[in-house]
Write an enzyme that holds these catalytic residues in place. Sequence first.
Site, PDB file in Angstrom:
ATOM      1  CE1 TYR B 439      44.512  58.778  20.837  1.00  0.00           C
ATOM      2  CE2 TYR B 439      46.494  60.082  20.569  1.00  0.00           C
ATOM      3  CZ  TYR B 439      45.883  58.860  20.675  1.00  0.00           C
ATOM      4  OH  TYR B 439      46.643  57.732  20.624  1.00  0.00           O
ATOM      5  CD  GLU B 440      40.500  60.308  15.410  1.00  0.00           C
ATOM      6  OE1 GLU B 440      41.700  60.668  15.396  1.00  0.00           O
ATOM      7  OE2 GLU B 440      39.707  60.561  14.480  1.00  0.00           O
ATOM      8  N   GLY B 441      38.449  62.991  19.322  1.00  0.00           N
ATOM      9  CA  GLY B 441      37.147  63.276  19.928  1.00  0.00           C
ATOM     10  C   GLY B 441      37.129  62.783  21.365  1.00  0.00           C
TER      11      GLY B 441
END
Lengths: 594, 594
Positions: B439-441
């Site tokens: 997550y978060e890229g």
Amino acid sequence: MPEYEAPLRDMRYVYHELGLTERLAECPDFAETTPDLVDAILEEAAKFAREVLAPLNQRGDESGCVFHDGSVRTPDGFKEAYASFIAAGWGTLTADPEFGGQGLPGTVALMTEEMFSASNMAFAMYPGLTQGAYRALAAHGSEQLKARFLAKLTSGEWAGTMCLTEPQCGTDLGLVRTRAEPQTDGTYRITGSKIFISSGDHDLTENIVHLVLARLPDAPSGIRGISLFLVPKRWVEDDETLGDPNGVVCTAVEHKMGIRASATCALGFDSSRGYLVGKPHRGMAAMFTMMNAARLGVGVQGLALAEAAYQGAVTYARERLQGRALKGPAHPELPADPIVVHPDVRRMLLTMRALTEGARALGLWVSTAHDLAGHHPDPRVREEADDLVQLLTPVIKAGFTEIGFEVANLGVQVLGGHGYIRDNGMEQIVRDARITQIYEGTNGVQALDLVGRKLPAHMGRYLRAFFHPLREFLDEQRERPEMRELALPLAKAFGRLQRATVRIAEEGLNDPDEAAAAATDYLNLFGQVALGYMWARMASRALVLLQDDDGGVYRAKIDTARFYMQRVLPRSSASFAALMAGASPIMDFNEGSF
Amino acid sequence: MPEYEAPLRDMRYVYHELGLTERLAECPDFAETTPDLVDAILEEAAKFAREVLAPLNQRGDESGCVFHDGSVRTPDGFKEAYASFIAAGWGTLTADPEFGGQGLPGTVALMTEEMFSASNMAFAMYPGLTQGAYRALAAHGSEQLKARFLAKLTSGEWAGTMCLTEPQCGTDLGLVRTRAEPQTDGTYRITGSKIFISSGDHDLTENIVHLVLARLPDAPSGIRGISLFLVPKRWVEDDETLGDPNGVVCTAVEHKMGIRASATCALGFDSSRGYLVGKPHRGMAAMFTMMNAARLGVGVQGLALAEAAYQGAVTYARERLQGRALKGPAHPELPADPIVVHPDVRRMLLTMRALTEGARALGLWVSTAHDLAGHHPDPRVREEADDLVQLLTPVIKAGFTEIGFEVANLGVQVLGGHGYIRDNGMEQIVRDARITQIYEGTNGVQALDLVGRKLPAHMGRYLRAFFHPLREFLDEQRERPEMRELALPLAKAFGRLQRATVRIAEEGLNDPDEAAAAATDYLNLFGQVALGYMWARMASRALVLLQDDDGGVYRAKIDTARFYMQRVLPRSSASFAALMAGASPIMDFNEGSF
């Protein structure tokens, strides 16, 4: 859940086209194992995996095994699937025809085991343990014991277990406390507690044959005082009917990270009647003779899960539309390109593919050697083959299970957030794969086996079984310019492996910590080179077959080999440098400062 | 569950003794952040982590969040713990005093966040998301919005979320379909479906402030047509009382591999009223300004879980008796030696330690730069600091989360079969850690950010913020013979990083696939060198302090640095060789053959 289709084309390539298995034809025991028969078995196994096992995999993970009132209930559908499994004779492939087996090469069974574990590893554990018990008994049991138990284990009518671990002892079996008291009738009474017993209790069979490590009253302490006993869950009367329960009590089922449909039990033995298997105090020797097969089997679980993850990731990467190819839209008609166009996604898929197919070839090569060691008429061939098995078994067990875990995690990564969600089945593969690095001897223990037992054995003789064919192969390839870009990196990595071997042999003599501190990196290096050898062989053969390519199969082999050599094999430089740094950075650290 | 004790001594070493954070004292905003105050905060946070959060961690994982009748119930104890959390003001550390914050450096908060995530990552997600919403709103909201929402977000009375992902779009936010219709009163009506929304619904707060990416009617297609909206779960009236529910419906809670106590929701917005945050169509720009802080935060989660796993593994390795030291019993009075005597176990523990402490130092250095970029009076210092943050943020997000996962898995491996059992808590760390790589890229996206945005920005200017201090440091150390065995391997790895940088800059100009195909290996190489730099600095300082060693702390730093250079940093040779092989082994493979 990712759909699973057995990789039949690749199995046929490795089994029929690559030349790794051809000496099986020299074994009279396998005279009837024709290529057509092998293909028919693989087709049927693929169907069974797809239609019977795969549909139960995710459900089994969700419900897990239920422990109630002292017994274990397997997930819905497992009982029926197990009945189909034994009806189809899947457990009988390699067993001795004398006990109802089909006497097929283990190499054929290895491929079916890959399919069964890929589609449902937790299910495949049950017959897997039974086969382990079969092998121990076939190798060490008395004629009477074999007559009474082997046919039932072969058919799968009864299941088997291996009861080694206790709360205070895992790797160090010298600490076993379970006791065995001899009785006047020649049997024994076994008392003690075992933990982590796979298939320790379940509802798939009417009886379970436990093979139990325990100590006789006069046993020397430590590892040389352990004996092996057969303890049935229900006693078997002389007329072969089932008698009373035998004091084997399941006291708990573990809640685990994965393989949740496989019952991992704590068992209590309370004066349970049993038979001695093999000689007193020689239980560890009995274990060792069956260990190679069991460890190859765990390696195959790693391979199997890698294949399952690869298939799921490829499917997703073709379907998921996200972003655009960097050089301009590959599919301008779609709202975005499938992520398979992105270099970093392709890097992950190719890493998965290279590790998985490389492992499959190596597994079949070593499994063939295992068959030759047991069945070839020429004792020199048997010995040479056994040397290869001894040497590479720890490399396969540890190497393939590292591959299984790495590839499963790459599978999750390709799926992104969707891979982390349980519905999609990818994260289950990660959780299932994680145990394979631990059980049947942790991967650290495999590495110690390699450097501590296998390298020094017979003055380094085992090594020749791998180094010689690899060196010959490299010499042959020197003439072929089209092989140069593959053979050069392999030769370089092989050079590292040779230098590392010399170092361990020299330093390890003076200081055992030196060998032990190098062990894991050395095993990794060995595995990297061994897969490189397989990839070079696969590409070398594919280059010959390329003019008549079968849907791009041979081109893909060559390209994957190139990927392996250029983008995966460089890992060998890191493994090499780390181990060459020696033990002092590890052993000098003050224990109190951890 | 492993006991968790915050690593206060190491935090103090890095914060107070190492010199990485000393320029914070030049910022008038932090005039009151005295060393004593920092220590007092760390002590209190450690206590809160140990006494309040850690005891809920395993229970939260077992029960997970329950979705019932359209709303989410967090695990037992979470509500009370959250109330204690806000009562103690833990959410207010870095927030602006104007809105009730304490205005402390983010660097101090980073250490408390490490403690909270290490003791209970799923819990720490809730305030973490709130802080993300706070930052977006503080940077881009109108004065009116800030006045209405920031104080409540600061205190934690209300929670926040970031609603980006939709079923058809994750990484590629240009595919967002959620619509926003302007209303005559200046508000908007938001309609659409979002998935994977962390803290999307829960029972911890009376209101939730959703920040939602959506499209205005006149929006250009793709990424340049996305706007950011604030949509409260319950409308907030002008008198600041809570009004009616605002049409935000939780439609599902995902069943995940880990962080099961964190509610990952599917949310439906049905004509929900909201406010525009920032300018129309500039939603992505608003995201970007807060992304560095969020990505540093995810990196810290990786670090936190690594620390938790390390502690659990050390405890086990000291207590578990199994086997004997190879040079003879270390504790002949015991039935076996603790496994910490075995070289391969020590190798694992030292790898865990070297990665964890190295990451902590790097995190504090970059976090300090983040603070300087926002608060230093000298604009040149601010710019240079921001350059470092821009450059290293993807390295920290991806590198630390890879570390978190690797170390968590080493933790399981040290525990063996006991690590695979849920009771022992180690496998939970692995499952929790796995999301941080996604997550978060995803980490692949971080790598593309590094090579595609950060390297070329301002003609490569960001690189100087890392290369210059490292080069200076190496020059300084040249005179110190006691640093040679650390500085030489670092200089060599740095050389690889420089050559790789040149290659990517050159080849990437001609062919974007070249840069993308190198990205992940380049990011790994960058992280390896950056940790090497931190270890060399830590050892360099420890050598000075060694004459007055504090219970072996400085000696341990020097020895761990040596281990890192000799046994971990060699990975840089593999990363380097792989990326130097270029894109063709990846891109030439026929897509149809996967």
